[in-house]
Design a protein around this motif. Structure first.
Motif, PDB file in Angstrom:
ATOM      1  N   ASN A  24       2.626  -8.411   2.984  1.00 15.96           N
ATOM      2  CA  ASN A  24       3.794  -9.212   3.357  1.00 15.96           C
ATOM      3  C   ASN A  24       3.694  -9.508   4.850  1.00 15.96           C
ATOM      4  OD1 ASN A  24       6.254 -10.402   3.781  1.00 15.96           O
ATOM      5  ND2 ASN A  24       7.478  -8.638   3.134  1.00 15.96           N
TER       6      ASN A  24
ATOM      7  N   PHE B  73       4.917  -1.596  -1.765  1.00 20.65           N
ATOM      8  CA  PHE B  73       5.413  -2.754  -2.490  1.00 20.65           C
ATOM      9  C   PHE B  73       5.348  -3.970  -1.579  1.00 20.65           C
ATOM     10  CE2 PHE B  73       7.935   1.013  -3.834  1.00 20.65           C
ATOM     11  CZ  PHE B  73       7.249   1.232  -5.026  1.00 20.65           C
ATOM     12  N   HIS B  74       4.961  -5.095  -2.140  1.00 22.74           N
ATOM     13  CA  HIS B  74       4.756  -6.302  -1.346  1.00 22.74           C
ATOM     14  C   HIS B  74       6.076  -6.789  -0.772  1.00 22.74           C
ATOM     15  CE1 HIS B  74       3.496 -10.285  -0.150  1.00 22.74           C
ATOM     16  NE2 HIS B  74       2.239 -10.033  -0.509  1.00 22.74           N
TER      17      HIS B  74
ATOM     18  N   LEU C 165      -1.617  -5.607  -7.680  1.00 21.20           N
ATOM     19  CA  LEU C 165      -0.430  -5.021  -7.054  1.00 21.20           C
ATOM     20  C   LEU C 165      -0.143  -3.619  -7.582  1.00 21.20           C
ATOM     21  CD1 LEU C 165       2.010  -8.066  -6.891  1.00 21.20           C
ATOM     22  CD2 LEU C 165       0.951  -6.883  -4.972  1.00 21.20           C
TER      23      LEU C 165
ATOM     24  N   ASP D 214       8.652  -7.483  -6.774  1.00 20.03           N
ATOM     25  CA  ASP D 214       7.323  -8.062  -6.989  1.00 20.03           C
ATOM     26  C   ASP D 214       7.199  -8.626  -8.403  1.00 20.03           C
ATOM     27  OD1 ASP D 214       6.675  -7.348  -4.443  1.00 20.03           O
ATOM     28  OD2 ASP D 214       5.416  -5.643  -4.981  1.00 20.03           O
TER      29      ASP D 214
ATOM     30  N   ILE E 188       6.258 -11.962  -1.720  1.00 21.91           N
ATOM     31  CA  ILE E 188       5.407 -12.915  -2.433  1.00 21.91           C
ATOM     32  C   ILE E 188       6.054 -14.291  -2.394  1.00 21.91           C
ATOM     33  CG2 ILE E 188       4.394 -13.496  -4.664  1.00 21.91           C
ATOM     34  CD1 ILE E 188       4.384 -10.512  -5.315  1.00 21.91           C
TER      35      ILE E 188
ATOM     36  N   PHE F 197      12.135  -2.596  -0.342  1.00 12.45           N
ATOM     37  CA  PHE F 197      11.355  -3.290  -1.354  1.00 12.45           C
ATOM     38  C   PHE F 197      11.168  -2.395  -2.575  1.00 12.45           C
ATOM     39  CE2 PHE F 197       9.382  -5.343   2.563  1.00 12.45           C
ATOM     40  CZ  PHE F 197      10.267  -6.422   2.504  1.00 12.45           C
TER      41      PHE F 197
ATOM     42  N   HIS G  31       1.222  -0.303  -5.792  1.00  9.71           N
ATOM     43  CA  HIS G  31       2.453   0.372  -6.215  1.00  9.71           C
ATOM     44  C   HIS G  31       2.208   1.856  -6.452  1.00  9.71           C
ATOM     45  CE1 HIS G  31       4.823  -3.416  -7.713  1.00  9.71           C
ATOM     46  NE2 HIS G  31       4.374  -3.534  -6.479  1.00  9.71           N
TER      47      HIS G  31
END
Length: 554
Positions: free
Chosen positions: A162, A138-139, A129, A193, A142, A188, A133
């Protein structure tokens, strides 16, 4: 497109000629989910497709496609591969790697994972990740369904995209960070995360969520080190100011925990080889095979040397810890002695000053000692109620709870009497109790030894609609005197709220002079989760004859 109106499989195959063995495995609203195989490398993949006209239901807008194309270019051992994102015919689609391993959502299918393996799994996902980043991606979504675990304790794999960016946070369950649930953060962030990965680590270690485990530190449930406790506690802290601010710092502390996963002396135990080495014998007659004896001796020597080095380091570390402990004890004894001397001087009778000689030079005359001013009691701290005192915030108050030891640092008892009544979970303080079989969870405030405070109103702030912090469906509030006799009590029931906190107010029918306040759960199976407890009453006047300072409360 409704699931029962899906295209025939041959038409799906025409739209995706790069795939073979396409099979429908499920649907979610207008989305259809297939398993397939890439013709180019025979890799198992998962195909998700949604009619483009309904793609906005999941947030699959053009911006999502552009962001996803950046993810397609990434490859990391902790991340599942995203092969392709785009449009084909009337569909918007995602083709990603399909792991044959069970998911975190199916923990019962996975054996107990050792602490070091769990730390390595989360570290690999965090490192993957971090590559995103650094590109500003950004996810934010999760969940246990996106994390695959190898049953043999190997690496965990996270789908780095996502797939439902427009879904409400409630669909993410406990993995939705508090600031995302409350809307304190509209976009986000790295912290979201990190929160999800910290929660993943907690579950991998304990096989429970923090609420199910009573917000206990992992070391109270399994054999792991303080370093593991520290990294978990900070990663899932609901206060964004106390949580890791970036993935790099999180990885750094994970490395420290990996180096010492189960305690100080764990590293001194050499790992067992997976199989015993079998030496090759020299079969020629009349010759001895010196290597047959030399190699085992050399290995034993290396192991003993390595063990001795680690032992010396441990001894030095233990000696340092012992010296620090002795120093702390000496300082505490010195403080106690100074306090005793102050008490003796405070209560000692006044000693008349010696009479000055009749004849003395003016310069030799000592100035008369000025009278010592009487000590003034500590002024009450500011109160949210005009003209009233919040006894919960005053000096000498002690807060306790049924499980106040080895709790995650974000949920200590002192958090509920720090005066913070913010309604934003990113800024709020939380006190939470665990559930102990056969016992009722409780939270108590002691106003001080032999101290009775006039209480007229009690205000309690509790989290609402946040399963990750615990809930308080029904609880009882009691007031006690010095003999633990119940002076007043009342039962309350909270209701769901769209806000992050519920406020419960109890205005007593008549003022009560109480020594202590206690909040109890009415159901032994339910924990308590408090954000603030306040007890209001009138400011008490000191007796007019009390000229000297009152004794300090222990």
């Amino acid at each position: 497109m409704p699931a029962n109106d899906s295209l025939p499989m041959d038409q799906i195959s025409e739209l995706f000629p790069q795939l073979e063995n396409i099979r429908l495995t499920g649907t979610k609203g207008p989305q259809q989910i297939f398993t397939a195989t890439l013709k180019s490398n025979f890799a198992p993949v998962m195909l998700r497709l949604v009619p483009t006209e309904e793609a906005s239901v999941f947030g699959w807008d053009p911006e999502f496609i552009v962001r996803s194309l950046t993810i397609v270019e990434q490859a990391h051992q902790g991340l599942l591969r995203v092969y392709e994102v785009g449009q084909a015919g009337p569909f918007t689609f995602i083709i990603s790697e399909h792991a044959p391993y069970p998911r975190l959502a199916d923990m019962e299918a996975v054996p107990q994972i050792p602490p070091q393996a769990a730390l390595n799994m989360v570290r690999n996902m965090a490192e993957g990740l971090l590559t995103l980043h650094r590109k500003g991606i950004f996810h934010g979504g999760i969940t246990p369904k996106l994390i695959s675990l190898r049953a043999d304790g190997g690496d965990a794999l996270l789908l780095p995209i996502n797939i439902y960016p427009a879904q409400p946070p409630v669909d993410m369950g406990d993995f939705a960070s508090p600031e995302w649930v409350t809307g304190a953060e509209a976009a986000f962030t790295p912290g979201m995360d990190i929160y999800a990965l910290g929660l993943t680590l907690y579950i991998l270690l304990t096989r429970k969520t923090p609420m199910e485990a009573g917000f206990a530190m992992p070391s109270t449930l399994i054999k792991c080190s303080d370093a593991v406790d520290a990294v978990v506690s900070r990663a899932i802290n609901p206060d964004t100011r106390e949580r890791y601010r970036n993935m790099g710092d999180f990885i750094t502390d994970l490395d420290k925990a990996i180096a010492n996963p189960v305690g100080r002396n764990a590293a001194a135990i050499p790992a067992k080889p997976s199989s015993q080495a079998v030496p090759v014998l020299n079969t020629q007659k009349g010759q001895s095979n010196i290597y047959y004896y030399l190699i085992p001796t050399l290995i034993i020597g290396i192991v003993l040397t390595y063990t001795c080095i680690l032992y010396k380091k441990d001894v030095a570390r233990m000696r340092t810890d012992y010296n620090e402990q002795v120093q702390k004890e000496n300082n505490a004894k010195a403080d106690a002695a100074r306090k005793a001397n102050r008490e003796i001087r405070r209560h000692a009778p006044a000693v008349p000053a010696p009479v000055a000689p009749a004849i003395a030079e003016p310069s030799a005359l000592a100035p008369a000692p000025s009278p010592r001013p009487a000590a003034v009691p500590a002024a009450p701290k500011p109160s949210a109620e005009p003209g009233k005192v919040n006894w919960s915030l005053q000096p000498g108050v002690k807060a306790r709870q049924s499980s106040n030891r080895n709790m995650l640092s974000a949920y200590g008892p002192e958090k509920a009497i720090d005066g913070n009544t913010s309604s934003e979970l990113s800024d709020v303080s939380i006190s939470a109790t665990g559930v102990v079989e056969g016992k009722t969870a409780w939270f108590g405030i002691d106003f001080g030894p032999e101290t009775n405070r006039t209480v007229e109103k009690i205000v309690i702030y509790t989290p609402a609609n946040l399963t990750l912090l615990g809930t308080m469906e029904e609880f009882k509030v009691l007031l006690y005197d010095n003999d633990k006799k119940v002076l007043a009590e009342k039962t309350f029931t909270t209701t769901p709220s769209e806000k992050s906190t519920n406020v419960t107010t109890w205005k007593l029918d008549a003022p009560v002079k109480a020594r202590a306040l206690r909040v109890e759960s009415t159901n032994p199976a339910h924990p308590l989760a408090l954000t603030e407890v306040e007890a209001y009453g009138p400011e008490e006047q000191a007796p007019p004859e009390a000229a000297a300072a009152p004794e300090e409360m222990e």
